[in-house]
Design an enzyme around this catalytic site. Structure first.
Site, PDB file in Angstrom:
ATOM      1  N   ARG A 217      49.040 -50.554  16.725  1.00  0.00           N
ATOM      2  CA  ARG A 217      49.143 -51.530  15.635  1.00  0.00           C
ATOM      3  C   ARG A 217      50.175 -52.574  16.042  1.00  0.00           C
ATOM      4  NH1 ARG A 217      47.635 -48.572  10.324  1.00  0.00           N
ATOM      5  NH2 ARG A 217      46.169 -47.078  11.237  1.00  0.00           N
ATOM      6  N   GLU A 219      52.509 -54.256  14.840  1.00  0.00           N
ATOM      7  CA  GLU A 219      53.338 -54.301  13.637  1.00  0.00           C
ATOM      8  C   GLU A 219      54.463 -55.295  13.859  1.00  0.00           C
ATOM      9  OE1 GLU A 219      52.748 -52.773  10.886  1.00  0.00           O
ATOM     10  OE2 GLU A 219      51.591 -50.942  11.319  1.00  0.00           O
ATOM     11  N   ARG A 225      59.976 -46.787  10.476  1.00  0.00           N
ATOM     12  CA  ARG A 225      58.778 -45.942  10.423  1.00  0.00           C
ATOM     13  C   ARG A 225      57.548 -46.596  11.029  1.00  0.00           C
ATOM     14  NH1 ARG A 225      56.244 -46.363   4.694  1.00  0.00           N
ATOM     15  NH2 ARG A 225      56.500 -48.570   4.390  1.00  0.00           N
ATOM     16  N   HIS A 226      57.721 -47.776  11.616  1.00  0.00           N
ATOM     17  CA  HIS A 226      56.600 -48.453  12.265  1.00  0.00           C
ATOM     18  C   HIS A 226      56.882 -48.659  13.741  1.00  0.00           C
ATOM     19  CE1 HIS A 226      55.796 -49.888   8.072  1.00  0.00           C
ATOM     20  NE2 HIS A 226      54.558 -49.630   8.454  1.00  0.00           N
ATOM     21  N   GLU A 362      55.405 -42.143   3.370  1.00  0.00           N
ATOM     22  CA  GLU A 362      53.981 -41.875   3.600  1.00  0.00           C
ATOM     23  C   GLU A 362      53.810 -41.289   4.999  1.00  0.00           C
ATOM     24  OE1 GLU A 362      51.269 -45.291   3.301  1.00  0.00           O
ATOM     25  OE2 GLU A 362      50.032 -44.380   4.869  1.00  0.00           O
ATOM     26  N   SER A 365      47.177 -41.054   5.070  1.00  0.00           N
ATOM     27  CA  SER A 365      46.294 -41.710   4.105  1.00  0.00           C
ATOM     28  C   SER A 365      44.891 -41.190   4.329  1.00  0.00           C
ATOM     29  CB  SER A 365      46.272 -43.224   4.315  1.00  0.00           C
ATOM     30  OG  SER A 365      47.413 -43.822   3.779  1.00  0.00           O
ATOM     31  N   ARG A 413      55.610 -39.616  12.257  1.00  0.00           N
ATOM     32  CA  ARG A 413      56.217 -39.680  10.912  1.00  0.00           C
ATOM     33  C   ARG A 413      56.422 -38.277  10.358  1.00  0.00           C
ATOM     34  NH1 ARG A 413      53.927 -44.615   7.300  1.00  0.00           N
ATOM     35  NH2 ARG A 413      54.344 -46.283   8.792  1.00  0.00           N
TER      36      ARG A 413
END
Ligand code: ATP
Ligand code: MG
Length: 439
Positions: A217, A219, A225-226, A362, A365, A413
């Site tokens: 990703r 980001e 957390r990314h 999180e 998902s 995570r």
């Protein structure tokens, strides 16, 4: 070193070896010169050994090498194991011969045992050295254990492990975070998730699949957390009656993983000084709407239909912790905040979706997918997607697709929260983010 002398390490030298000659190898963690006697602390992958070097009792050459060897050099030592009341482990080794296997340059970029705080950037720039610390390696030993536990659990539940392409023609999770790749004469992307492929498999009879693999990703945000590359643990199940079937698998899997770490990762947890609570079950299920209310009462307003932000998740985590819950579900997100493949909850602005949060963050998902061809196309159009770029995916829905659902879980995570690490990067050997492409 002589071939007749048994090779030992800090785990295997024992009382049995007293007065016997052994060979050991490792890094020179420290040399303490006390005049007529020196002590070398030799570190190997399992622990440390003390080498006593009394000038009068060891060959001169051995004394000279060992008292001047730079810290972190790799050496081999042959010597006699002697009982010693002063040594921490109850014995020490009196060397007869030494071999320098890998001499370390000095000064070191980073101390391995120094108590002084080092900049995180310095640690990541010299990760090979940082990883010599047992407490850093313990994170990766635990991560490996977690992945092993996850794989075994799903295997027992009838899941087949699959591997889907990481070079792809279109993204599933929104265009903004795609990395472009020059693919011969075409433009391709690094996969943000295995989403499209694992869903296509649901039309085949491989009705329970999982994949553990890299996800990419782009980001732009710099958060704890990314990262740009993480390990995603994905699963997909066909013929479900609702997303609850999927949630049950994840819940069981998380418990199995944490129990397994508590059982088989005791050494690592001790090294890390970490206590883990087994999350209370069943994980409570909160609707998105009820979370919005809870957060409002905590002074945090969320605009209608928006996803939760970092601070919102953290605040909710505190509220849940105060009730004794470490892991909890948030279900029925507004459909607008969820990707095109999620099934809408008919007659409402919500969706058949869930997030799993662990201690205020999180970690996964998922949800029930839209498996009906026409509804899926409608949803893709609503999200502004170019239908023609997804033909290969949609074809799998046109000839008999069962109801299905699944999840994507960020392995780092999970490990970050399990081990109480301040930053997700701590759970990645060589993290990739906006600012970091090496090492
Ligand atoms: P967030 O809202 O926290 O940015 P997301 O909802 O965009 O995450 P999903 O698309 O739901 O992420 O991806 C599934 C899981 O993959 C997430 O729950 C998370 O655990 C993990 N994940 C997603 N993006 C990243 C990232 N950039 N770095 C690390 N893990 C990630
Ligand atoms: Mg998400």
């Amino acid at each position: 070193m002589s071939e007749n002398i048994p090779m030992r390490n800090s785990l295997t030298v024992s009382k049995e070896d007293y007065e016997r000659e052994v060979t050991v190898q490792g890094w020179v963690q420290d040399v303490r010169n006390l005049g007529g006697i020196s002590f070398v602390i030799l570190r190997d992958p399992h622990g440390i050994l003390q080498i006593a070097v009394p000038k009068k009792k060891v060959p001169l050459e051995v004394f000279e090498i060992l008292t001047s060897i730079p810290r972190e050099s790799v050496i081999g030592i042959s010597g006699v194991v002697k009982e010693s009341k002063q040594a921490k482990m109850g014995f020490e080794i009196l060397p007869n011969a030494v071999e320098v296997l890998g001499r370390a340059a000095s000064p070191l970029p980073l101390g391995v045992v120094d108590k002084v705080g080092v900049e995180v950037e310095t640690r990541f720039n010299n990760r090979f050295m940082d990883l010599r610390k047992p407490e850093v390696r313990a994170i990766f030993e635990t991560k490996s254990l977690v992945l092993d536990l996850i794989g075994r659990y799903l295997g027992e539940k009838g899941f087949v492990e699959v591997f889907t392409p990481k070079i792809v023609a279109s993204g599933a999770e929104g265009g903004a975070s795609l990395f472009e790749v020059k693919y011969f004469d075409k433009l391709a992307y690094l996969a943000q998730s295995p989403q499209l492929y694992k869903q296509m498999l649901m039309s085949t009879g491989l009705d329970r699949v999982y994949e553990v693999g890299p996800a990419f990703r782009a980001e732009p945000s710099d958060t704890v957390r990314h990262v740009s590359e993480f390990i995603s643990f994905d699963g997909e199940m066909a013929f479900i009656s609702s997303q609850r079937d999927v949630m049950d698998v994840i819940e069981g899997c998380m418990l199995h993983a944490i129990k397994g770490v508590l059982q088989n990762g005791t050494k690592q947890l001790e090294t890390l000084g970490r206590h883990i609570d087994l999350p209370k079950t069943p994980f409570p299920i909160l609707t998105y709407s009820s979370v919005v209310e809870v957060l409002a009462s905590e002074g945090r307003q969320i605009s209608e239909g928006e996803d939760l932000g970092t601070e919102d998740e953290r605040t909710l985590g505190e509220v849940m912790k105060s009730k004794g819950y470490d892991m909890y579900w948030i279900v029925e997100y507004p459909e607008g905040s969820k990707p095109f493949y999620i099934m809408e909850k008919e007659g409402t602005p919500f969706s058949h979706s869930f997030d799993l949060d662990y201690l205020g963050q999180e970690i996964a998902s998922g949800g029930q997918r839209e498996h009906r061809y026409d509804s899926l196309v409608r949803r893709m159009e609503k999200k502004g997607l170019e239908i023609s770029s997804f033909k290969f995916y949609l074809d799998a829905f046109a000839y008999g697709m069962p109801p299905h659902g699944g999840w994507g879980l960020g392995v780092e995570r999970l490990v970050q929260k399990m081990l109480g690490l301040p930053n997700i990067r701590e759970a990645i050997l060589f993290p990739r983010d906006r600012n970091r492409l090496t090492p």
